[in-house]
Design an enzyme around this catalytic site. Structure first.
Site, PDB file in Angstrom:
ATOM      1  N   GLU A 444     -12.904 -43.553  58.188  1.00 24.35           N
ATOM      2  CA  GLU A 444     -12.304 -43.887  59.458  1.00 24.35           C
ATOM      3  C   GLU A 444     -12.488 -43.038  60.564  1.00 24.35           C
ATOM      4  O   GLU A 444     -12.094 -43.156  61.807  1.00 24.35           O
ATOM      5  CB  GLU A 444     -11.020 -44.759  59.380  1.00 24.35           C
ATOM      6  CG  GLU A 444     -10.819 -46.187  58.737  1.00 24.35           C
ATOM      7  CD  GLU A 444      -9.560 -46.458  58.170  1.00 24.35           C
ATOM      8  OE1 GLU A 444      -8.740 -45.792  58.328  1.00 24.35           O
ATOM      9  OE2 GLU A 444      -9.453 -47.762  58.586  1.00 24.35           O
ATOM     10  N   GLN A 548     -12.691 -40.961  53.497  1.00 24.63           N
ATOM     11  CA  GLN A 548     -12.571 -41.455  52.248  1.00 24.63           C
ATOM     12  C   GLN A 548     -13.974 -41.931  51.630  1.00 24.63           C
ATOM     13  O   GLN A 548     -15.226 -41.810  52.587  1.00 24.63           O
ATOM     14  CB  GLN A 548     -11.517 -42.922  52.165  1.00 24.63           C
ATOM     15  CG  GLN A 548     -12.207 -43.711  53.306  1.00 24.63           C
ATOM     16  CD  GLN A 548     -11.343 -44.648  53.585  1.00 24.63           C
ATOM     17  OE1 GLN A 548     -10.532 -44.468  54.612  1.00 24.63           O
ATOM     18  NE2 GLN A 548     -11.196 -45.805  53.082  1.00 24.63           N
TER      19      GLN A 548
HETATM   20  O1  IFM Z   1      -7.797 -50.449  54.422  1.00 24.94           O
HETATM   21  C1  IFM Z   1      -7.334 -49.299  54.360  1.00 24.94           C
HETATM   22  C2  IFM Z   1      -8.478 -48.199  55.109  1.00 24.94           C
HETATM   23  O2  IFM Z   1      -9.367 -48.165  54.362  1.00 24.94           O
HETATM   24  C3  IFM Z   1      -7.885 -46.767  55.095  1.00 24.94           C
HETATM   25  N1  IFM Z   1      -6.645 -46.948  55.938  1.00 24.94           N
HETATM   26  C4  IFM Z   1      -5.864 -47.575  55.165  1.00 24.94           C
HETATM   27  C5  IFM Z   1      -6.101 -48.987  55.093  1.00 24.94           C
HETATM   28  C6  IFM Z   1      -5.138 -49.966  54.300  1.00 24.94           C
HETATM   29  O3  IFM Z   1      -4.791 -49.337  52.970  1.00 24.94           O
END
Ligand code: IFM
Length: 698
Positions: A444, A548
């Protein structure tokens, strides 16, 4: 085999994490692992999953109810509490196979013991038994009852509260800001109490040295008023506890895992299993929030976590929960279609953060600057379009694992078809090639990018899956306008897919040209520990550092579709560039590492993923926004990594295969699974030999 999570000694700094570690839940209700003397300052919460409310213009979120387990002890007028004095001894012990929590705290004059559960037999019920034993002659006063001063992130959620007390029963009726009535009935069995303040009681008692005073509390949460709580709980605490334990143990048995030879990994995995089993709701189709039942974080909303990390677990262990989560997506299709329309697209654009109606709950400003509180523009809601492909993935995997293709005729086909139409309308065809511009992938930190490898690959797979089911004779596509099938085929055949350089897949168009800085050097640029790394001005946005697993998540999920050169190269390239700022990251890397026989990394990431809420290692702020709570997708990621990664589980039709790569410390792993309506016990030995036996346990 260690069946209990035990933490000894009292550490004030661990209050929030202990609330996660010792959470009791049944998919419908969650009660954080807090102590009786705590209040909202320690984040006590009884969370009602899947019921939402909005207060003024704040974020709409799930609801917390008054706390029925509020108890304070006084000796000779002086409060005795872990918050006031360090106890002589203290422990919490969570039974991971039966699902109840025990507390023991010894002070100089008294000892407190309690036992509590959130029932898996009657999922509206929670109950606690509380004892005080005198170590010397004491004049004890206990204040207990319903604490209506509720911990809320974006509340208050009850515009009206009505509290009726009839002797030892309290009926709380709250009307939410959205006009929904909720009921909490409270009942205690103390004799000789006094009424104290609005919803509390007081009991004064002289205890001689060695004497014990005990009582029990029951609470029932309802959306419609039904029976009298005294009737429902007439069989008593021990009986209700046993019924609950039996029900929980039955669920546990279907999913049992044992790792012999490595006690820490074994405990961490059982803890993850406990969290997963506690979060599943077999009775309602409400979806499982990103923070499980642990509170209002992330608005109690359902994310892609559900499709990629949870449904695949439940499909193998408790398929009704997986089915309910998919039916939730069927029931919220209209919200997804409304969202697509709002942004000018066709079909179903599922909400990044989905609540009861499926409308988007994710705000445009989803994080804040930790210093100034200023909102930071994020594009998760508009651009994280892979959610619609993830949903198709979950339907397909659920059907493969359970054989239940009937779900397609119950609205599932319509869902996946509408997802495919959405992609057709979102993508652009340029010079004969389809592109997906302006998206956010799983990482993200990089927003509004083009042709993200994960998104494009998943989308192609989703569209091909839809075509497969549209052509499947067992499925009935009559209600659909399938004239678009040629377009869908053209899309799948001509979608721009992977840009590969020296075997490394470029995460998105232009990624290779970003600044190549190491994670440790990037950390040096951070001014505030809570600072948000992504978005337009985030420290990571213009670098190759990612939040991630993104490309590696893709490879982990489609393991068989990539050769070992590609797997090796991408793991080596992206692993050091990943912050693991999301708890969803480690499970994916672990799964891929195991498949590559990088057992050491696989094991480390597996442990990190499985024990995340035991050790409390994850960030609890995104900018200034609190994001703590249980990390259920991480628990799911650990499970999937163990089965698909470490044991190399795969299937073809009805046939199961294994290809294990065990860490040195694992002497033997046993896993109970369900596959295509049959129950199996898989046992893998240290030397890689294994058995897959059918179970006949009921
Ligand atoms: O869905 C996730 C996202 O991939 C990363 N931020 C947190 C969200 C909720 O777990």
């Amino acid at each position: 085999m260690q069946k209990h999570l035990v933490k000894k000694g009292y550490i004030k700094e661990n209050i929030i994490n202990d609330g996660n570690s010792f959470l009791l839940a049944n998919g419908h209700l969650g009660y954080r692992g807090t102590l009786e003397e705590y209040d909202k300052a320690q984040l006590v919460s009884l969370n009602l999953v899947g019921v939402y409310d909005q207060y003024q213009d704040k974020w709409r979120e799930s609801i917390n109810l008054p706390n029925p387990f509020f108890i304070k002890c006084f000796v000779d007028g002086k409060e005795i509490s872990v918050l006031k004095e360090k106890p002589l001894s203290h422990f919490l012990s969570l039974d991971l196979t039966k699902g109840y929590l025990s507390r023991h705290t010894e002070f100089s004059q008294i000892i407190i013991n309690s036992k509590r559960f959130v029932s898996h037999k009657n999922d509206s019920l929670l109950s606690e038994k509380y004892d005080v034993t005198a170590k010397e002659d004491v004049q004890l006063s206990i204040i207990f009852g319903l604490d209506t001063d509720i911990y809320e992130i974006n509340g208050p959620h009850f515009q009206k509260e009505n509290i009726k007390r009839n002797k030892n029963v309290i009926l709380f009726n709250g009307m939410t800001n959205e006009g929904k009535d909720l009921y909490l009935s409270y009942f205690h069995n103390v004799k000789g109490y006094e009424e104290y303040q609005k919803s509390l009681y007081k009991k004064d008692i002289h205890l001689n040295k060695g004497e014990k005073f005990s009582f029990v509390i029951f609470a029932i949460v309802e959306e419609e008023r039904k029976d009298d709580i005294r009737k429902i709980t007439a069989s008593g605490f021990n009986h209700l506890l046993k019924e609950h334990c039996d029900a929980f143990f039955e669920k546990y048995s279907q999913a049992h895992i044992e790792i012999k030879g490595d006690k820490k990994a074994d405990l961490a995995m059982r803890f993850s299993l406990y969290q997963l089993l506690s979060a599943g709701d077999a009775n309602r189709c409400r979806g499982i929030p990103a923070r499980g039942c642990s509170g209002q974080t992330y608005k109690g909303a359902i994310f892609w976590d559900s499709e990629m990390f949870l449904i695949p677990f439940y499909a193998l262990t408790n398929p009704i929960v997986a089915r309910n989560s998919l039916i939730y997506r069927i029931n919220t299709l209209s919200g997804a279609m409304a969202k697509a329309k709002e942004f000018g697209y066709q079909g179903a654009f599922y909400a990044w953060e989905s609540q009861d109606s499926g409308l988007e709950a994710c705000s445009k400003y989803n994080v804040t600057d930790p210093k100034t509180g200023a909102p930071i523009r994020t594009y998760f809601n508009e651009k994280q379009i892979h959610i619609s492909a993830d949903i198709v993935y979950a339907f397909d995997k659920y059907i493969e694992v359970t054989g239940d293709s009937e779900i397609l005729n119950e609205g599932g086909l319509e869902v996946i078809y509408q997802c495919a139409l959405f992609f057709l309308s979102y993508a652009k065809k340029v010079d004969g090639k389809w592109h997906i511009y302006d998206v956010i992938g799983p990482d993200e930190y990089h927003e509004r990018i083009n042709d993200n490898a994960f998104t494009n690959y998943l989308t192609k797979y989703a569209v091909q899956t839809v075509i497969k089911y549209l052509k499947d004779k067992k499925v009935n596509p009559q209600s659909l306008h399938v004239d678009d099938i040629n377009k869908l085929e053209d899309f799948a055949n001509n979608l721009c897919l992977l840009n590969i350089k020296d075997s490394v897949i470029e995460q998105f168009d232009g990624y290779f040209a970003l600044e190549d800085v190491s994670l440790s050097d990037l950390r040096k640029r951070i001014k505030d520990p809570k600072e948000y790394w992504g978005g337009e001005y985030g420290v990571a946005s213009h670098t190759k550092i990612i939040k991630q697993a993104d490309v590696c998540a893709l490879i982990a999920l489609f393991d068989k579709e990539f050769n070992s050169d590609i797997k090796e190269a991408n793991f080596a390239y992206y692993y050091p560039k990943t912050e693991h700022g999301s708890s969803l990251s480690s499970g994916m890397y672990s799964r891929l590492a195991f498949r590559l026989s990088h057992v050491k990394e696989g094991y480390e990431m597996f442990k990190k993923s499985a024990e995340i809420d035991i050790v409390g290692s994850q960030k609890i702020y995104a900018g200034g926004i609190y994001i703590g709570g249980t990390h259920i997708a991480s628990s799911g990621g650990a499970y999937l990594s163990l089965l698909y990664g470490c044991l190399g589980f795969s299937y073809n039709g009805e046939q199961i295969y294994l290809d294990p790569h065990l860490p040195k410390t694992f002497k033997e792993i046993t896993m109970n699974i369900k596959f295509r309506k049959k129950k199996y016990v898989i046992t893998v030995h240290k030397n890689g030999s294994y058995t897959i036996k059918e179970r006949q346990d009921d």
